[in-house]
Design an enzyme around this catalytic site. Structure first.
Site, PDB file in Angstrom:
ATOM      1  N   ASP A   1      27.263 165.790 -22.060  1.00  0.00           N
ATOM      2  CA  ASP A   1      27.113 164.207 -21.649  1.00  0.00           C
ATOM      3  C   ASP A   1      26.390 163.620 -22.786  1.00  0.00           C
ATOM      4  O   ASP A   1      25.266 164.144 -23.311  1.00  0.00           O
ATOM      5  CB  ASP A   1      26.182 164.012 -20.367  1.00  0.00           C
ATOM      6  CG  ASP A   1      26.157 162.402 -20.207  1.00  0.00           C
ATOM      7  OD1 ASP A   1      27.284 161.917 -19.709  1.00  0.00           O
ATOM      8  OD2 ASP A   1      24.985 161.914 -20.703  1.00  0.00           O
TER       9      ASP A   1
ATOM     10  N   TYR B   1      22.679 157.489 -28.151  1.00  0.00           N
ATOM     11  CA  TYR B   1      22.084 158.501 -28.489  1.00  0.00           C
ATOM     12  C   TYR B   1      22.013 158.859 -30.083  1.00  0.00           C
ATOM     13  O   TYR B   1      21.227 159.644 -30.342  1.00  0.00           O
ATOM     14  CB  TYR B   1      22.443 159.852 -27.821  1.00  0.00           C
ATOM     15  CG  TYR B   1      22.390 159.660 -26.053  1.00  0.00           C
ATOM     16  CD1 TYR B   1      21.860 158.438 -25.504  1.00  0.00           C
ATOM     17  CD2 TYR B   1      22.689 160.567 -25.336  1.00  0.00           C
ATOM     18  CE1 TYR B   1      21.820 158.330 -24.206  1.00  0.00           C
ATOM     19  CE2 TYR B   1      23.048 160.244 -24.044  1.00  0.00           C
ATOM     20  CZ  TYR B   1      22.542 159.314 -23.334  1.00  0.00           C
ATOM     21  OH  TYR B   1      22.538 158.959 -21.910  1.00  0.00           O
TER      22      TYR B   1
ATOM     23  N   LYS C   1      29.793 157.211 -23.837  1.00  0.00           N
ATOM     24  CA  LYS C   1      29.499 156.005 -23.462  1.00  0.00           C
ATOM     25  C   LYS C   1      29.533 154.670 -24.439  1.00  0.00           C
ATOM     26  O   LYS C   1      28.998 154.859 -25.590  1.00  0.00           O
ATOM     27  CB  LYS C   1      28.086 155.807 -22.765  1.00  0.00           C
ATOM     28  CG  LYS C   1      27.951 157.064 -21.750  1.00  0.00           C
ATOM     29  CD  LYS C   1      26.404 157.099 -21.204  1.00  0.00           C
ATOM     30  CE  LYS C   1      26.303 158.403 -20.429  1.00  0.00           C
ATOM     31  NZ  LYS C   1      25.440 159.321 -21.477  1.00  0.00           N
TER      32      LYS C   1
ATOM     33  N   HIS D   1      27.918 152.002 -20.582  1.00  0.00           N
ATOM     34  CA  HIS D   1      26.566 152.307 -20.178  1.00  0.00           C
ATOM     35  C   HIS D   1      25.738 151.757 -19.411  1.00  0.00           C
ATOM     36  O   HIS D   1      25.053 152.228 -18.506  1.00  0.00           O
ATOM     37  CB  HIS D   1      25.912 152.684 -21.639  1.00  0.00           C
ATOM     38  CG  HIS D   1      24.990 153.650 -21.682  1.00  0.00           C
ATOM     39  ND1 HIS D   1      24.791 154.542 -22.983  1.00  0.00           N
ATOM     40  CD2 HIS D   1      23.830 154.020 -21.102  1.00  0.00           C
ATOM     41  CE1 HIS D   1      23.791 155.295 -22.992  1.00  0.00           C
ATOM     42  NE2 HIS D   1      23.327 155.184 -21.567  1.00  0.00           N
TER      43      HIS D   1
END
Ligand SMILES: NC(=O)c1ccc[n+]([C@@H]2O[C@H](COP(=O)([O-])OP(=O)(O)OC[C@H]3O[C@@H](n4cnc5c(N)ncnc54)[C@H](OP(=O)(O)O)[C@@H]3O)[C@@H](O)[C@H]2O)c1
Length: 274
Positions: free
Chosen positions: A44, A49, A74, A107
């Site tokens: 994931d 990120y 996402k 997200h």
């Protein structure tokens, strides 16, 4: 690790490796490769990120065939809308160096302009129909965000990824998702580490000769959610991968379910304005 079936028939490994806050480059590549060595096949990540490049590198260097892996990323909040979602998806694929994604999530819901949730979703549907995404989902959606999507979507969301751990169960959202055959993925299943010192959890874990982290992950599964633990520490990555080979009694499940709220991150999807 076993597979679960999503509402469109796609198989999803019942535990995933979380990568939030892992710095890109060597740290991400190393953590993800270690996870793949210990048997995770489900990763994931997210555009925000900023470690999709490292995740992609780990996948290539691991030598695990692409079809054996389940990769999620996402759509970040600044890229909402039809055209920008299409562009953001292409950028994520490029960073990951993949030809398709197993799961792509919105997200966070947009509270100020809910029409953008629909527009983003339509872009995801187009990519799904082109075979570039195997399953579509959302993250941090409450029932009031999900219902309008269910009313208009051609392809129903298969997943809702929400904060979920002992001390924070979001019962209303989980019940809504289960009623609509939307799999709940548990983000921060260890409360980002905040809940692991809880004496009640520690006592129950000891009874089963398991770590508190393993208890939390098994508890997620027994409540029908799919946990996404993150770690950069090889022993913990291994420990978390071995969390599902025991059964928590109905009595202990009830005890954990009944714990008062603790360990919440403080992120409320209704109040987020980013
Ligand atoms: N959709 C969203 O909005 C959203 C939001 C947050 C998170 N997520 C996803 O959910 C994943 C997990 O959430 P998270 O990163 O907040 O945290 P988490 O998995 O709940 O906890 C991770 C923390 O616990 C420590 N830890 C891991 N395994 C342990 C063990 N066996 N024993 C003791 N400590 C342990 C880790 O330390 P070390 O790393 O130092 O070992 C780290 O500090 C994320 O990585 C991300 O993929 C999604």
């Amino acid at each position: 690790m076993q597979n679960l079936k999503l509402n469109n028939g796609v198989s999803i490994p019942e535990i995933g490796f979380g990568t939030w806050q892992i710095p890109d480059g060597e740290t991400t590549a190393q953590a993800v490769k270690t996870a793949l060595e210990y048997g995770y096949t489900h990763i994931d990540t997210a555009a925000c990120y900023q470690n999709e490049i490292g995740v992609g590198r780990a996948i290539r260097e691991s030598g695990v065939p692409r079809e054996k892996l389940f990769v999620t990323t996402k759509l970040w909040n600044t890229e909402r809308g039809y055209d920008s979602a299409l562009r953001a998806f292409a950028a994520s694929l490029q960073k990951l160096q993949l030809e398709y994604l197993d799961l792509y999530l919105i997200h966070w819901p947009d509270n100020k302009n809910p029409a953008l949730n629909t527009a983003s979703w339509q872009a995801l549907e187009k990519l799904y129909q082109e075979g570039l995404i195997k399953a579509l989902g959302v993250s941090n959606f409450k029932p009031r965000h999900l219902q309008p999507l269910l009313d208009t979507a051609e392809i129903k969301p298969a997943v809702n990824q929400i904060e979920y751990h002992p001390g924070f169960r979001q019962e209303e959202t989980v019940e809504f998702c289960q009623k609509h055959h939307i799999l709940v993925e548990a983000w921060s299943p260890l409360g980002s580490g905040r809940i692991l010192q809880n004496p009640d959890l520690q006592r129950i874990a000891q009874k089963y000769n398991k770590s508190t982290a393993q208890l939390c992950l098994r508890w997620c599964r027994q409540n029908g959610t799919l946990p996404l633990p993150k770690s950069i520490t090889p022993e913990r990555i291994k420990e978390n991968a071995q969390a599902l080979d025991f059964e928590i009694s109905a009595e202990d499940m009830q005890r954990i379910n009944a714990l008062p709220q603790f360990g919440w991150s403080g992120s409320d999807p209704d109040k987020m304005d980013f």
